[in-house]
Motif scaffolding. Structure first.
Motif, PDB file in Angstrom:
ATOM      1  N   ASN A  72      34.283  45.531  56.938  1.00 46.29           N
ATOM      2  CA  ASN A  72      34.920  44.174  56.919  1.00 46.29           C
ATOM      3  C   ASN A  72      34.322  43.253  55.552  1.00 46.29           C
ATOM      4  O   ASN A  72      34.971  42.566  54.547  1.00 46.29           O
ATOM      5  N   LEU A  73      32.411  43.337  55.969  1.00 47.84           N
ATOM      6  CA  LEU A  73      32.448  42.424  55.404  1.00 47.84           C
ATOM      7  C   LEU A  73      32.347  43.196  53.376  1.00 47.84           C
ATOM      8  O   LEU A  73      32.569  42.237  52.899  1.00 47.84           O
ATOM      9  N   ASN A  74      32.025  44.238  53.511  1.00 48.23           N
ATOM     10  CA  ASN A  74      31.994  45.228  52.415  1.00 48.23           C
ATOM     11  C   ASN A  74      34.034  45.030  52.218  1.00 48.23           C
ATOM     12  O   ASN A  74      33.587  44.820  50.538  1.00 48.23           O
ATOM     13  N   ASP A  75      34.979  45.164  52.741  1.00 46.38           N
ATOM     14  CA  ASP A  75      35.975  45.220  52.366  1.00 46.38           C
ATOM     15  C   ASP A  75      35.764  43.611  51.380  1.00 46.38           C
ATOM     16  O   ASP A  75      37.013  43.007  50.112  1.00 46.38           O
ATOM     17  N   ALA A  76      35.578  42.340  51.780  1.00 46.74           N
ATOM     18  CA  ALA A  76      36.262  40.864  51.891  1.00 46.74           C
ATOM     19  C   ALA A  76      34.953  41.249  50.500  1.00 46.74           C
ATOM     20  O   ALA A  76      34.923  40.585  49.177  1.00 46.74           O
ATOM     21  N   LEU A  77      33.981  41.389  50.026  1.00 46.69           N
ATOM     22  CA  LEU A  77      32.589  41.602  48.744  1.00 46.69           C
ATOM     23  C   LEU A  77      33.756  42.311  47.831  1.00 46.69           C
ATOM     24  O   LEU A  77      34.007  41.239  46.476  1.00 46.69           O
ATOM     25  N   ASP A  78      34.825  43.753  48.108  1.00 43.46           N
ATOM     26  CA  ASP A  78      34.909  44.472  46.583  1.00 43.46           C
ATOM     27  C   ASP A  78      36.219  43.082  46.545  1.00 43.46           C
ATOM     28  O   ASP A  78      37.276  42.991  44.956  1.00 43.46           O
ATOM     29  N   LEU A  80      36.214  40.276  46.543  1.00 47.90           N
ATOM     30  CA  LEU A  80      35.614  39.335  45.719  1.00 47.90           C
ATOM     31  C   LEU A  80      35.106  39.252  43.955  1.00 47.90           C
ATOM     32  O   LEU A  80      35.987  38.874  43.359  1.00 47.90           O
ATOM     33  N   ARG A  81      34.470  40.832  44.333  1.00 49.14           N
ATOM     34  CA  ARG A  81      34.371  41.556  43.128  1.00 49.14           C
ATOM     35  C   ARG A  81      35.751  40.866  42.463  1.00 49.14           C
ATOM     36  O   ARG A  81      35.525  41.012  40.926  1.00 49.14           O
ATOM     37  N   GLY A  82      36.989  41.497  43.193  1.00 46.88           N
ATOM     38  CA  GLY A  82      38.401  41.937  42.118  1.00 46.88           C
ATOM     39  C   GLY A  82      38.682  40.070  41.220  1.00 46.88           C
ATOM     40  O   GLY A  82      39.735  40.707  40.806  1.00 46.88           O
ATOM     41  N   VAL A  83      39.038  39.427  41.874  1.00 44.89           N
ATOM     42  CA  VAL A  83      38.985  38.169  41.190  1.00 44.89           C
ATOM     43  C   VAL A  83      38.056  37.371  40.548  1.00 44.89           C
ATOM     44  O   VAL A  83      37.710  36.869  39.702  1.00 44.89           O
ATOM     45  N   LEU A  84      36.750  38.032  40.237  1.00 43.86           N
ATOM     46  CA  LEU A  84      35.537  37.606  39.205  1.00 43.86           C
ATOM     47  C   LEU A  84      36.098  38.515  37.891  1.00 43.86           C
ATOM     48  O   LEU A  84      36.522  39.523  37.783  1.00 43.86           O
ATOM     49  N   PRO A  85      35.622  37.693  37.251  1.00 44.15           N
ATOM     50  CA  PRO A  85      35.739  38.502  35.140  1.00 44.15           C
ATOM     51  C   PRO A  85      34.691  39.717  35.641  1.00 44.15           C
ATOM     52  O   PRO A  85      33.841  39.843  35.894  1.00 44.15           O
ATOM     53  N   ALA A  86      35.745  40.689  35.650  1.00 43.11           N
ATOM     54  CA  ALA A  86      34.773  42.309  35.564  1.00 43.11           C
ATOM     55  C   ALA A  86      33.273  42.306  33.539  1.00 43.11           C
ATOM     56  O   ALA A  86      33.779  41.481  32.900  1.00 43.11           O
ATOM     57  N   PHE A  87      32.754  42.978  34.273  1.00 45.78           N
ATOM     58  CA  PHE A  87      31.786  42.793  33.151  1.00 45.78           C
ATOM     59  C   PHE A  87      32.077  44.317  32.458  1.00 45.78           C
ATOM     60  O   PHE A  87      33.229  44.831  32.577  1.00 45.78           O
ATOM     61  N   PRO A  88      31.613  44.200  30.696  1.00 49.65           N
ATOM     62  CA  PRO A  88      32.484  45.044  29.875  1.00 49.65           C
ATOM     63  C   PRO A  88      31.806  46.202  30.545  1.00 49.65           C
ATOM     64  O   PRO A  88      33.230  47.159  29.730  1.00 49.65           O
ATOM     65  N   ASP A  89      30.385  46.648  30.833  1.00 48.08           N
ATOM     66  CA  ASP A  89      30.030  48.292  30.870  1.00 48.08           C
ATOM     67  C   ASP A  89      30.877  48.420  32.492  1.00 48.08           C
ATOM     68  O   ASP A  89      30.802  49.243  32.907  1.00 48.08           O
ATOM     69  N   GLU A  90      31.519  47.340  33.515  1.00 46.77           N
ATOM     70  CA  GLU A  90      32.164  47.973  34.442  1.00 46.77           C
ATOM     71  C   GLU A  90      31.088  47.911  35.772  1.00 46.77           C
ATOM     72  O   GLU A  90      31.589  48.899  36.420  1.00 46.77           O
ATOM     73  N   LYS A  92      29.882  48.361  38.868  1.00 49.91           N
ATOM     74  CA  LYS A  92      29.419  47.446  40.185  1.00 49.91           C
ATOM     75  C   LYS A  92      28.632  46.123  40.015  1.00 49.91           C
ATOM     76  O   LYS A  92      27.594  46.438  40.380  1.00 49.91           O
ATOM     77  N   LEU A  93      28.902  45.247  40.389  1.00 50.72           N
ATOM     78  CA  LEU A  93      28.108  44.051  40.640  1.00 50.72           C
ATOM     79  C   LEU A  93      28.070  44.133  42.386  1.00 50.72           C
ATOM     80  O   LEU A  93      28.137  44.761  43.052  1.00 50.72           O
ATOM     81  N   THR A  94      26.261  44.219  42.397  1.00 48.94           N
ATOM     82  CA  THR A  94      25.889  44.031  43.804  1.00 48.94           C
ATOM     83  C   THR A  94      26.293  42.785  44.615  1.00 48.94           C
ATOM     84  O   THR A  94      26.989  42.464  44.518  1.00 48.94           O
ATOM     85  N   LYS A  95      25.959  43.487  45.555  1.00 50.14           N
ATOM     86  CA  LYS A  95      26.251  42.439  46.519  1.00 50.14           C
ATOM     87  C   LYS A  95      25.268  41.224  46.666  1.00 50.14           C
ATOM     88  O   LYS A  95      27.138  39.274  46.780  1.00 50.14           O
ATOM     89  N   ILE A  96      24.357  40.664  46.432  1.00 49.84           N
ATOM     90  CA  ILE A  96      24.097  39.573  45.674  1.00 49.84           C
ATOM     91  C   ILE A  96      23.940  39.054  44.413  1.00 49.84           C
ATOM     92  O   ILE A  96      24.400  37.694  44.408  1.00 49.84           O
ATOM     93  N   GLU A  97      24.637  39.827  43.440  1.00 50.90           N
ATOM     94  CA  GLU A  97      25.002  39.526  42.165  1.00 50.90           C
ATOM     95  C   GLU A  97      26.252  39.268  42.253  1.00 50.90           C
ATOM     96  O   GLU A  97      26.997  37.788  41.948  1.00 50.90           O
ATOM     97  N   THR A  98      27.171  40.112  43.190  1.00 46.53           N
ATOM     98  CA  THR A  98      28.505  38.687  43.630  1.00 46.53           C
ATOM     99  C   THR A  98      28.547  37.700  44.581  1.00 46.53           C
ATOM    100  O   THR A  98      29.815  36.871  43.784  1.00 46.53           O
ATOM    101  N   LEU A  99      27.977  37.859  44.757  1.00 47.40           N
ATOM    102  CA  LEU A  99      27.631  36.036  45.826  1.00 47.40           C
ATOM    103  C   LEU A  99      27.343  34.834  44.776  1.00 47.40           C
ATOM    104  O   LEU A  99      28.054  34.255  44.506  1.00 47.40           O
TER     105      LEU A  99
END
Length: 191
Positions: A72-78, A80-90, A92-99
DNA sequence: TAGGCCATCTGGTCCT
DNA sequence: AGGACCAGATGGCCTA
């Protein structure tokens, strides 16, 4: 993944080497010699075995719950990644990077709103509503936040930036998408 | 091969 | 008592 349970068979001594019962008995050896086991089993063998099974089942259930919790925590993290601007190289942000990115991003958005309102106040116009599509993308270059002095601009302590960054001059033209490019070089772990 | 990231297990603590 | 939460330990996978 391999589990410790793969090593578990009928020999409960391997899996629960130290039980509460043992504690109450005054610290018996991890696995008593067969003679002692026989002695202790007499009249109690069934109930002890039952206790072991109950404990094992309880542990397995707890493991399952913990696994689900982390999922569930990872789903929430995903999400969150979904609403953040994407990186050009696509990548995936790590957990700590996402936060950290989310933290920076929220700060940059609120700061942009604040600046827009300030400018609107100067010109007498109505406060500008920002288009989220043009939202700033915070990166390592956006992090001289503590220098603004505003309470709303309390900087993330981990933000490593030079004092002379544009933020101190309230020049938000730097808040561009390319600010993302520096994020991966962001120095983590400074809290 | 070392280091980073991750999933999982585990025991302790707190809460209901 | 049982579940949620947390942090430490461990091992696997991947990359520079």
């Amino acid at each position: 993944m391999d589990s410790v349970y793969s090593d578990i068979d009928s020999n409960s001594c391997d899996f629960f080497p130290h039980t509460d019962d043992e504690d109450s008995r005054g610290g018996s050896p991890l696995c008593p010699p067969p003679e002692q086991q026989k002695k202790r089993r007499r009249g109690r063998a069934r109930s002890e075995a039952t206790v072991q099974v109950v404990k094992k089942n309880r542990r397995l259930k707890a493991n399952d719950r913990e696994r689900n919790r982390m999922h569930n925590l990872n789903d929430a993290l995903d999400a969150l990644r979904g609403v953040l601007p994407a990186f050009p190289d696509e990548t995936k942000l790590t957990k700590i990077e996402t936060l950290r990115f989310a933290h920076n991003y929220i700060w940059a958005l609120s700061e942009t709103i604040r600046i827009a309102d300030l400018q609107a106040g100067k010109t007498g116009d109505a406060p500008l509503l920002l288009s989220l599509g043009e939202a700033p993308s915070p990166g390592s270059d956006t992090c001289s936040w503590s220098s603004s002095g505003s309470s709303s601009s309390s900087s993330p302590a981990y933000c490593a930036s030079s004092p002379g960054s544009p933020a101190a001059q309230e020049d938000y033209s730097y808040l561009q998408q390319d600010a993302l490019y520096g994020f991966r070089s962001f120095v983590p772990g400074i809290y």
